[in-house]
Structure formats: structure tokens, C-alpha cells
Scaffold this active site. Structure first.
Site, mmCIF file in Angstrom:
data_model
loop_
_atom_site.group_PDB
_atom_site.id
_atom_site.type_symbol
_atom_site.label_atom_id
_atom_site.label_comp_id
_atom_site.label_asym_id
_atom_site.label_seq_id
_atom_site.Cartn_x
_atom_site.Cartn_y
_atom_site.Cartn_z
ATOM 1 N N VAL A 17 0.854 -1.197 0.000
ATOM 2 C CA VAL A 17 0.000 0.000 0.000
ATOM 3 C C VAL A 17 0.884 1.240 0.000
ATOM 4 O O VAL A 17 2.108 1.156 -0.061
ATOM 5 C CB VAL A 17 -0.970 -0.002 1.208
ATOM 6 C CG1 VAL A 17 -1.850 -1.245 1.184
ATOM 7 C CG2 VAL A 17 -0.217 0.097 2.527
ATOM 8 N N VAL A 18 0.261 2.411 0.092
ATOM 9 C CA VAL A 18 0.966 3.679 0.000
ATOM 10 C C VAL A 18 2.094 3.760 1.032
ATOM 11 O O VAL A 18 1.983 3.226 2.142
ATOM 12 C CB VAL A 18 -0.031 4.850 0.179
ATOM 13 C CG1 VAL A 18 -0.663 4.821 1.560
ATOM 14 C CG2 VAL A 18 0.640 6.186 -0.080
ATOM 15 N N GLU A 43 14.937 -7.105 -2.172
ATOM 16 C CA GLU A 43 15.597 -7.015 -0.875
ATOM 17 C C GLU A 43 14.694 -7.668 0.165
ATOM 18 O O GLU A 43 13.534 -7.258 0.322
ATOM 19 C CB GLU A 43 15.819 -5.548 -0.477
ATOM 20 C CG GLU A 43 16.932 -4.845 -1.224
ATOM 21 C CD GLU A 43 17.088 -3.405 -0.777
ATOM 22 O OE1 GLU A 43 18.209 -3.001 -0.449
ATOM 23 O OE2 GLU A 43 16.078 -2.663 -0.778
ATOM 24 N N ASN A 85 10.715 -1.304 -9.110
ATOM 25 C CA ASN A 85 9.744 -1.004 -10.162
ATOM 26 C C ASN A 85 10.450 -0.783 -11.507
ATOM 27 O O ASN A 85 11.445 -0.065 -11.549
ATOM 28 C CB ASN A 85 8.956 0.261 -9.760
ATOM 29 C CG ASN A 85 7.715 0.453 -10.584
ATOM 30 O OD1 ASN A 85 7.134 -0.494 -11.079
ATOM 31 N ND2 ASN A 85 7.301 1.701 -10.738
ATOM 32 N N SER A 104 9.927 0.759 0.692
ATOM 33 C CA SER A 104 11.236 1.076 0.123
ATOM 34 C C SER A 104 12.126 1.810 1.117
ATOM 35 O O SER A 104 13.339 1.877 0.924
ATOM 36 C CB SER A 104 11.071 1.927 -1.140
ATOM 37 O OG SER A 104 10.329 3.093 -0.862
ATOM 38 N N ASN A 110 18.484 1.826 -1.514
ATOM 39 C CA ASN A 110 18.119 3.240 -1.384
ATOM 40 C C ASN A 110 19.067 3.991 -0.450
ATOM 41 O O ASN A 110 19.302 5.189 -0.623
ATOM 42 C CB ASN A 110 16.677 3.378 -0.899
ATOM 43 C CG ASN A 110 15.691 3.188 -2.027
ATOM 44 O OD1 ASN A 110 15.993 3.470 -3.179
ATOM 45 N ND2 ASN A 110 14.508 2.691 -1.710
#
Length: 715
Positions: A402-403, A464, A455, A431, A502
């Protein structure tokens, strides 16, 4: 028995035939390691001494024929001189020449895979029979080298120059039907008929019904091309290969040059040209890097399989929460790989979007002939869209997608946990948000971990798998097993802001922001980094990632590592976000985007972007190419070193492969740590001192300083 060793055997058959059978003891596949090469020399000695033979059948005792050379032995070559490299290729070239010159015909039965040296030994035989499900190919250019045991000499003389150049420069696997059409093999049969078909062909050759002497003459002579034909053909091939391979990958062009130089030569002279080309490529940093990538991939797979073996339960049914582009991509990948999946959303529009995403991806496969419409229907029907939690008590894993909002994720995860069994694994596709923090909402945090897809899900290999403070080994093992079944490359990392990829990507973006602040042109920076090898420069990459996503993630990283990732100035990226320039998703970012004829967003320079960022950027000036590279790459390198030193990631190889598979780090550089070994830590220390005023991300870590002092490398 004529000859027997741990690698192969030669036995006498009825009809005065012999069988050379490759069957490497203690291995699941056959490969040309040094022992096999030596044993083949001895076997040929025995064959040449044996009286009364009329023909030789070459076979494999394994489910595959021969997968090629033992790549682990290649690493010794990169520091070797030309003489040592010539020795590596010379012994087996002599073997294959002897095989081709035996005083009786030879037929090879190709089962499974015959790749690299495995195909080259087949090319030295007179006739080739292939199982219908088998694959052949010469993938050496993918390792930065070229075929070194006659592939560039025999294949063009068997299937023609154009086809051979395509096979070798792309390194692609070839199916049996394609190999037959090209003339690389003489017959294709079902696997259970392979041996009998090969023996019949051998009998026909021995009895004079097939001309094997003519074939040998063609393989040993010049290419049948006059000077005009050759000039036109090779000019065209060089232009095509040069455009496709680019300057960073020298092997494909060297293949064309080697074939062209040897076109008028006999076998021995042509092989000498090939050997020189092989030696030249084997000493390039690209070869060391690409072989390193190959070995790193094997190591990654070994680690993932080790986790999978620890899984106490198979993942047979899955679910995904959130049916947007990401959720739809996860649902597609799971269903496509044979794991039925429930796709839940709170709105029908979300479900429609997720199904549409899966449908588009499957339709492309059908359009390209890679899937039947019936199979597409079967895969789509295994995605179960729903607005409720019906059946969630029967799934083995739930991936939350979800968001990217901690409060929303907390609520969704807590609600979902009540709908699943006590044994079900719950994973978050976050992420940036801490897995340990998200686990605070759960009653069973031991069953929870991160599963971060990249993505677009179908195209990006990396996943990951993130271990929170309370994540159990069982949760990690089952999640890795699910990633494996989905065809993904799983890297297990520890929880921290940004995890691994990231966490090291955003210092790279910070380097970009500081360049713009100091007056660099973002298009110029993009061009430099793309020429260096990145698939896209930092401005373009930020547009593709989504500027809103980038600003959010940068905030998380600044909060997590304020000493080095909290910037004291407004960035150009923040200005873009404030002006609703979000990148490709809304058609405007650092660049403007207009759909091309195929509907794909095409980037064009934007004067508006320059005008908007002017107040936060210094007066425009040119920067040296090497300074741009150093200012971009130092922050990424030092942060990755910190991750290794803090055991966020288990090894340099896993770290390097994560960046190659997760964000497209240039494969020909082998990963950040292999690149550091190539340029040397002394160079890095010089750059660190030169740019010390730019902040802590430009400082060498303690581990780097220790390696520098000891003269050590990462590999």
C-alpha cells in the site's frame, strides 16, 4: 574400456565404433576444467592408438552436455601475461583439432545445454544431432571475452559469417529449431531418440553415405568470400555491432575483427588470430568485471538457495495488499511463475488498475509468441481480485504494497494480521520505512519482514528481503523461497533507513544536488554519467523514480543519517516537487515527457525546469568530466562501504550484485566494490581529500582507511 578417468571415458561399441562420454565425477554438470582438458588429451591419445575403429560417438552422461569452461578458473587469467593465456587456450585447441582430424567420422549427440566450450567441441565434430529441448550458444561476450577454442573460426565456416556474428556477439542461447535452420546442427530429434539417431548418422558416415571429409575441408579452409563481399559484409557488421554493443563493451567488436582478419586463413593461422583476440580481451577490466558479475550471480543464487533449504514450509498460495502498479506487478509475477495470488484493494478502481497491469504484461508475451492465449487466460485466472479478506486464512504469505505512509501501513498490517493464520508470513514492500518500526503494530513480529521489490516488478531482478529486529529465520527463509519461485534475485539485508539500495542511492543523488548547487548543468551531468555506463543520468533517473517519491525518501534518509544526509540548502529536486513537476508520472520533471509513437514517454529538454531551479543553483559553469564522476560516485561508494562494515549486507559480492540488479549499476564495471578495486583506494583517497569540503559522504570510512593502509582490496 579404451580409456577411463573421473571426467570422461572412451568405450568400444558394436560395429567398430567408440563412444567418448563426458561425465565429470562429483559435479551436476560437465564443464571444461583443467582436469577435463588434460583427460581429453589422454583420451585422444588412446583413440589414436586404438586399432580398427570406424567412427566415434560423443555423448554426455549428465542431463546437460557441457556448460562450457570452468569460469572459476578464469580469474587467474586476468593478472596473467599473453603467454599464460595462450597456454589456457592452446591445449584444448590442440585437442579439438585432433578430434576434427581423427581417421574416422565423428558424431555428437547434444542433450541439455552445450554452451561456450561445450558447443565448440561439437563444432569440431563432423555431424551434430540435437535433442529438441536442448540449447546451444557461445555466451563468451557476456563475460567480456570471445570464444577461445575455435568458435570464431569454425562457426562462420559452418553457418555463414552473418549468422555466426549474430550468435557470438549477442551470446544468446539458441533453440534446437533455430540451430537446425541455421545449419549448426544436422538433425533434431526427441531426447529418447537422440542416441539412436546419432548412431545411425555415424553408420551412414562410416559407410560413405555422408561426406565428412568435405565438411572437414570447409572448416579448415578460408571463408568462401571474395574481397568485395567481405568488405561490404564486415563494414555492415561493424556498424551494427558497434551501435548495439557501445564503447564500454569491446568484446563484440573484437569478435568481428577476429573473424575478418582470419577470413582468408586456414585453421591453424585462424586459431592463432582468435587466440590473440582472446588474450587481448582477457586482460581488460571489462572481462574481470563481467566474470565477477557471473561469479557474483552464482554466489547470490547459492546464498538464496541456502535460505530456501531452511524454509520449514513451502509457499503455495500468496496474497498482495494494494492493487496499483506495484501490487499488480507483484500479482502478475507470482501468477506467471505458478503461485496463485489474491489481490486485495479497498476500491474497485484499484483492482481494475492491478488487473490491467497484469493483463498488459501478459498480452505482450502473447504478442511476442512467448505465451499462448490459453496460458494467458490460465495465469490471469490465478489472480483473484477482492475487496475483502475472504480466504486470507488459507494463504502462506501476504505482501503489503500500500501507499508509503507509516500510519497507513501500521493500520493495514495490524488489520491483516487478524485475518491470517498464526503461521502465515507477513511482508512489507516498503522502500524506506523501518521494518522494526512497522513490526510494532503486530502481535507476531517474528513472522514479519520486508520484501522490497523494484519497479517495474516484472523487469527488475532484485528483491531485498529485510530482517527486522524480531524477524525470525523462518520468516526470512520462506520469504526468500517465495522470491526464488518468483524468479527474482533475493538479497537478505538488515533493517536500517533505506535498507541497502536506497541507502546508497540517495547519497549519489545528494552528490547530484551539490553539483547543481555549484553551477553544473543537469543535462551535462546526465551525459557524463550515461557515458560512464549508467543506463540513465541522475536527473533522468529521478524523473523515472518519481520526484515526489525521491523527495519523500530523501527526507527519510536525512532523518535516519542526519550527520551526512541532511542537506543545508534547498535542492533543485525539492523545487521540482513544490512546482508539481513529478517526473514521468505527470509528464514534467527535469525533462518534459511526450508519448512517442509506441506510447512510451520521450524526454525533451525543458526551459521551464531551468527557470524554476535557477534561484537554488549557482551560476552555470562547466565541470571536468572526472570531477563529475568523482563527486557523484564517492558518496555512493563510502555509504556502501559503511553498509558492509555495519553488516547491513553480508559480502561485497552481494552488495555489488544488489546495485547491478536493483538500480542498473554498469555491469562492465562489476559493481561498486569491484570498481574500487580497479581504480584503487589510493585514487579514492585523493578524490576524498580533493572534495573534503563537500561533507561527510566524501570521507573514507574507517574500514576503507584500514584497507588502504594494508594495501588490501575488496576481492
Amino acid at each position: 574400456m579404451i580409456y577411463q578417468s573421473d571426467a570422461l571415458s572412451v568405450a568400444r561399441l558394436d560395429g567398430d565404433f567408440a563412444e567418448l562420454r563426458f561425465d565429470l565425477a562429483g559435479e551436476s554438470v560437465n564443464k571444461f576444467n583443467q582436469a577435463t582438458v588434460a583427460d581429453l588429451t589422454a583420451a585422444l591419445d588412446a583413440l589414436e592408438a586404438e586399432q580398427g575403429l570406424r567412427g566415434l560417438l560423443v555423448t554426455s552422461g549428465k542431463p546437460v552436455f557441457i556448460v562450457g569452461a570452468d569460469i572459476t578458473e578464469f580469474t587467474e587469467l586476468f593478472g596473467a601475461g599473453a603467454d599464460d593465456i595462450a597456454g589456457f587456450t592452446g591445449v584444448n585447441n590442440a585437442n579439438f583439432n585432433r578430434l576434427q582430424a581423427l581417421p574416422f567420422p565423428t558424431v555428437v549427440a547434444i542433450n541439455g545445454y552445450a554452451m561456450g566450450g561445450g558447443l565448440e567441441v561439437c563444432l569440431a565434430c563432423d555431424f551434430r544431432v540435437m535433442a529438441s529441448a536442448a540449447r546451444v550458444g557461445l555466451p563468451e561476450t557476456k563475460l567480456g571475452i570471445l570464444p577461445g577454442w575455435g568458435g570464431t573460426v569454425r562457426l562462420p565456416r559452418i553457418i555463414g559469417v552473418d549468422e555466426a556474428v549474430t550468435w557470438i556477439t549477442t551470446g544468446a542461447e539458441q533453440r534446437a529449431d533455430a540451430a537446425l535452420k541455421a545449419g549448426a546442427v544436422d538433425a533434431v530429434v526427441e531426447a529418447d531418440a537422440l542416441r539412436d539417431a546419432a548412431l545411425r548418422m555415424l553408420a551412414d558416415a562410416a559407410d560413405g553415405r555422408l561426406d565428412y571429409a568435405g565438411r572437414r575441408a570447409a572448416k579448415a579452409g578460408p571463408l568462401p568470400m571474395n574481397d568485395t563481399e567481405a568488405m561490404m559484409a564486415f563494414f555492415t557488421m561493424k556498424a551494427m555491432v558497434g551501435q548495439q554493443a557501445g564503447k564500454n563493451y569491446p568484446a563484440p567488436m573484437k569478435v568481428v575483427e577476429v573473424i575478418e582478419e582470419a577470413r582468408g586463413m586456414g585453421l591453424e593461422d585462424a586459431l592463432a588470430v582468435e587466440a590473440r583476440g582472446f588474450a587481448e580481451l582477457a586482460t581488460t577490466p571489462q572481462a574481470a568485471a563481467l566474470v565477477g558479475i557471473f561469479l557474483g550471480d552464482q554466489y547470490l543464487s547459492k546464498q538464496a538457495k541456502g535460505w530456501e533449504k531452511q524454509a520449514d514450509k513451502n509457499i503455495e498460495r500468496a496474497a498482495v495488499l494494494g492493487a496499483g502498479i506495484m501490487g499488480g506487478g507483484i500479482a502478475y509475477q507470482s501468477a506467471y511463475k505458478g503461485i496463485p495470488i489474491k489481490m486485495k484493494d479497498i476500491a474497485q478502481e484499484g483492482l481494475d488498475l492491478g488487473l490491467s497491469e497484469a493483463g498488459k504484461l501478459l498480452s505482450k508475451r502473447v504478442a511476442r509468441g512467448r505465451m499462448t492465449p490459453e496460458k494467458m487466460g490460465e495465469v490471469l485466472s490465478s489472480i483473484d481480485p477482492m475487496l475483502s479478506y475472504d480466504g486470507f486464512d488459507q494463504v502462506d504469505i501476504v505482501v503489503e504494497a500500500v501507499v508509503e505512509n507509516p500510519k497507513v501501513k501500521h493500520a493495514v498490517l495490524a488489520e491483516t494480521e487478524k485475518q491470517i493464520t498464526e503461521d502465515t508470513i507477513l511482508a512489507s514492500n516498503t522502500s524506506t520505512i523501518s521494518i522494526t518500526y512497522l513490526a510494532e503494530a503486530l502481535e507476531r513480529p517474528q513472522n514479519f519482514c520486508g520484501m522490497h521489490f523494484f519497479n517495474p516488478v516484472h523487469a527488475m531482478p532484485l528483491v531485498e528481503v529485510i530482517r527486522g529486529e524480531k524477524s525470525s529465520d523462518a520468516a526470512i527463509a520462506r520469504t526468500v523461497a517465495y522470491a526464488n519461485r518468483m524468479g527474482k534475485k533475493a538479497v537478505v539485508v538488515k533493517d536500517c533507513p533505506g535498507f541497502l539500495v536506497n541507502r546508497v542511492l540517495f547519497p549519489y543523488f545528494d552528490g547530484f544536488s551539490k553539483l547543481l548547487r555549484d553551477g553544473a548543468d543537469f543535462q551535462a551531468v546526465d551525459k557524463v554519467m550515461e557515458k560512464w555506463g549508467w543506463p540513465m543520468g541522475p536527473a533522468y533517473l529521478m524523473d523515472v523514480v518519481g520526484i515526489d517519491t525521491g523527495v519523500h525518501a530523501a527526507g527519510v534518509m536525512a532523518e535516519g543519517f542526519p550527520d551526512r544526509m541532511k542537506l543545508d540548502f534547498k535542492t533543485a529536486t525539492e523545487v521540482m516537487f513544490e512546482n508539481d513537476r513529478l517526473g514521468q508520472k505527470n509528464g514534467k520533471g527535469f525533462y518534459d515527457y511526450v508519448p512517442d509513437k509506441r506510447g512510451k514517454p520521450k524526454k525533451t529538454p525543458s526551459e521551464t525546469a531551468y527557470e524554476l531551479i535557477a534561484p537554488v543553483c549557482g551560476e552555470r559553469r562547466e565541470f571536468e568530466r572526472d570531477d563529475i564522476i568523482a563527486r557523484m560516485m564517492l558518496p555512493m561508494a563510502t555509504e556502501l562501504a559503511r553498509c558492509l562494515e555495519e553488516n547491513i549486507v553480508g559480502s561485497a559480492a552481494e552488495a555489488d550484485m544488489a546495485l547491478v540488479y536493483g538500480i542498473g549499476f554498469p555491469p562492465f564495471r562489476g559493481g561498486v566494490f569491484r570498481w574500487l578495486d580497479t581504480v584503487g583506494l589510493p585514487w579514492l583517497a585523493e578524490q576524498s581529500e580533493k572534495f573534503a569540503d563537500l561533507g561527510k559522504t566524501y570521507e573514507l570510512t574507517e574500514g576503507m582507511k584500514a584497507k588502504l593502509a594494508a594495501g588490501e582490496t575488496y576481492y
